[in-house]
Design an enzyme around this catalytic site. Structure first.
Site, PDB file in Angstrom:
ATOM      1  N   SER A 245       0.867  -1.191   0.000  1.00 44.90           N
ATOM      2  CA  SER A 245       0.000   0.000   0.000  1.00 44.90           C
ATOM      3  C   SER A 245       0.892   1.226   0.000  1.00 44.90           C
ATOM      4  O   SER A 245       2.033   1.179   0.483  1.00 44.90           O
ATOM      5  CB  SER A 245      -0.867   0.003   1.261  1.00 44.90           C
TER       6      SER A 245
ATOM      7  N   TYR B 109      -2.911  -0.748  10.178  1.00 48.51           N
ATOM      8  CA  TYR B 109      -2.807  -0.996   8.735  1.00 48.51           C
ATOM      9  C   TYR B 109      -1.441  -0.561   8.211  1.00 48.51           C
ATOM     10  O   TYR B 109      -0.755  -1.307   7.511  1.00 48.51           O
ATOM     11  CB  TYR B 109      -3.928  -0.229   8.014  1.00 48.51           C
TER      12      TYR B 109
HETATM   13  P1  NAD Z   1     -11.391  -5.376  -0.607  1.00 49.17           P
HETATM   14  O1  NAD Z   1     -11.862  -5.185   0.781  1.00 49.17           O
HETATM   15  O2  NAD Z   1     -12.254  -4.985  -1.732  1.00 49.17           O
HETATM   16  O3  NAD Z   1     -10.918  -6.872  -0.840  1.00 49.17           O
HETATM   17  C1  NAD Z   1     -10.152  -7.567   0.115  1.00 49.17           C
HETATM   18  C2  NAD Z   1     -10.538  -9.013   0.059  1.00 49.17           C
HETATM   19  O4  NAD Z   1      -9.798  -9.701   1.068  1.00 49.17           O
HETATM   20  C3  NAD Z   1     -12.029  -9.237   0.353  1.00 49.17           C
HETATM   21  O5  NAD Z   1     -12.603 -10.014  -0.687  1.00 49.17           O
HETATM   22  C4  NAD Z   1     -12.028  -9.945   1.683  1.00 49.17           C
HETATM   23  O6  NAD Z   1     -13.084 -10.880   1.835  1.00 49.17           O
HETATM   24  C5  NAD Z   1     -10.673 -10.633   1.660  1.00 49.17           C
HETATM   25  N1  NAD Z   1     -10.222 -11.008   2.992  1.00 49.17           N
HETATM   26  C6  NAD Z   1     -10.340 -10.318   4.155  1.00 49.17           C
HETATM   27  N2  NAD Z   1      -9.859 -11.015   5.171  1.00 49.17           N
HETATM   28  C7  NAD Z   1      -9.418 -12.201   4.654  1.00 49.17           C
HETATM   29  C8  NAD Z   1      -8.831 -13.345   5.209  1.00 49.17           C
HETATM   30  N3  NAD Z   1      -8.594 -13.441   6.528  1.00 49.17           N
HETATM   31  N4  NAD Z   1      -8.511 -14.363   4.382  1.00 49.17           N
HETATM   32  C9  NAD Z   1      -8.749 -14.286   3.053  1.00 49.17           C
HETATM   33  N5  NAD Z   1      -9.323 -13.229   2.475  1.00 49.17           N
HETATM   34  C10 NAD Z   1      -9.647 -12.194   3.279  1.00 49.17           C
HETATM   35  O7  NAD Z   1     -10.028  -4.557  -0.690  1.00 49.17           O
HETATM   36  P2  NAD Z   1      -9.089  -4.231  -1.937  1.00 49.17           P
HETATM   37  O8  NAD Z   1      -9.066  -2.757  -2.080  1.00 49.17           O
HETATM   38  O9  NAD Z   1      -9.387  -5.086  -3.103  1.00 49.17           O
HETATM   39  O10 NAD Z   1      -7.685  -4.656  -1.276  1.00 49.17           O
HETATM   40  C11 NAD Z   1      -6.827  -5.639  -1.830  1.00 49.17           C
HETATM   41  C12 NAD Z   1      -5.440  -5.397  -1.280  1.00 49.17           C
HETATM   42  O11 NAD Z   1      -4.977  -4.111  -1.722  1.00 49.17           O
HETATM   43  C13 NAD Z   1      -5.372  -5.363   0.240  1.00 49.17           C
HETATM   44  O12 NAD Z   1      -4.178  -5.973   0.669  1.00 49.17           O
HETATM   45  C14 NAD Z   1      -5.337  -3.879   0.551  1.00 49.17           C
HETATM   46  O13 NAD Z   1      -4.716  -3.615   1.785  1.00 49.17           O
HETATM   47  C15 NAD Z   1      -4.529  -3.362  -0.624  1.00 49.17           C
HETATM   48  N6  NAD Z   1      -4.705  -1.951  -0.890  1.00 49.17           N
HETATM   49  C16 NAD Z   1      -5.898  -1.436  -1.295  1.00 49.17           C
HETATM   50  C17 NAD Z   1      -5.988  -0.086  -1.586  1.00 49.17           C
HETATM   51  C18 NAD Z   1      -7.255   0.562  -2.081  1.00 49.17           C
HETATM   52  O14 NAD Z   1      -7.258   1.793  -2.259  1.00 49.17           O
HETATM   53  N7  NAD Z   1      -8.323  -0.162  -2.355  1.00 49.17           N
HETATM   54  C19 NAD Z   1      -4.878   0.739  -1.445  1.00 49.17           C
HETATM   55  C20 NAD Z   1      -3.685   0.184  -1.022  1.00 49.17           C
HETATM   56  C21 NAD Z   1      -3.605  -1.165  -0.768  1.00 49.17           C
END
Ligand code: NAD
Length: 257
Positions: free
Chosen positions: A139, A151
């Protein structure tokens, strides 16, 4: 979803965690479109999105026994073939600040975002061989002091895990890289405070948020042969948010008088 070509992914087995929705689902679909045999996993029994052409299995990334079971099943299915990829994408956010974060929330965030990728690498790297690739999803919070302390800390920790794994697995020809998304439109950011969205946009030189597909394309590149000498790298996919490091604010203020 774009199915832009990513060389050498045809027929390769790749595991993606947290792939029931958001960026994980986007990565699963881009990889499947490139011909990969994708094992999409998530903590829910069924995916939130339609994952056409993708094999879906339930996996909580904090569950060591679940990882072991997936490893056994993959070993049976693959026979002598190596597992070619793992995308440690599952992640959760918790927007409590330093003085307010509860111990149980701190532990939960670190368990999913940091211990989960460790368990995944421990379980699946033994099935990999030369040319395999691991992509961890960090991130922009791993590159600055973003206020949700659990986080942010989990994602900084993932940097250490990535570099240690790249060092340790390199001699076996396994590459390990880290992608840092900026503000990407997914269910995770749907709940972000409006002020956070506005501030992020004001500090992002491309002046827009990103899409899950834009991150997925970089993930697919890192899994492909086009990235065959790329390991131990951290790649921001954030519209130059972290590169600018707040300088856009100063530049805009000076230009605006
Ligand atoms: P999201 O919440 O849409 O998807 C995350 C997924 O992880 C969900 O489907 C959820 O069910 C799953 N999950 C949660 N806990 C879990 C567990 N214990 N075991 C297995 N699966 C689990 O979020 P996203 O935005 O798609 O995030 C994906 C990755 O990108 C994450 O690591 C997040 O930290 C990172 N990220 C996202 C953003 C953003 O702006 N969306 C920015 C930086 C980093």
């Amino acid at each position: 979803m774009s199915s832009a070509g990513h060389p050498g992914l045809e027929g390769r087995t790749i595991v993606v965690t947290g792939a029931g929705g958001g960026q994980g689902a986007a990565a699963a679909l881009v990889l499947a479109a490139a011909g990969a045999q994708v094992i999409a996993t998530d903590v829910t029994d069924t995916p939130a999105l339609d994952l056409d052409g993708v094999d879906y299995r339930r996996l909580d990334v904090t569950d060591e026994a679940g990882w072991a079971s997936l490893g056994r099943s993959l070993a049976d299915d693959l026979g002598d073939e190596p597992l070619r990829g793992l995308v440690n994408n599952a992640g959760i956010t918790h927007r409590a600040r330093l003085g307010a974060v509860a111990r149980e929330d701190w532990d939960r965030v670190l368990a999913v975002n940091l211990t989960g990728p460790l368990l995944g690498i421990q379980a699946l790297a033994p099935l990999m061989g030369s040319g395999s690739s691991i992509v961890n999803i960090g991130s922009s919070a791993a590159l600055n002091g973003h206020y949700p302390v659990a986080y942010t800390t989990s994602k900084w920790g993932l940097r250490g895990l990535t570099h240690a794994a790249a060092t340790e697995l390199g001699p076996r020809g396994i590459r390990v890289n880290l992608v840092h998304p900026g503000f990407i439109e997914t269910p995770m950011t749907a709940g972000a405070p409006q002020a956070m969205r506005e501030a992020q946009l004001a500090l992002t030189p491309l002046e827009r948020v990103g899409s899950a597909d834009e991150v997925a394309q970089v993930v697919a590149f890192l899994l492909s042969d086009a990235a065959s000498y790329l390991s131990g790298a951290e790649i921001p996919v954030d519209g130059a948010f972290t590169s600018s490091a707040g300088a856009k604010f100063m530049s805009d203020r000076i230009a605006g008088g």
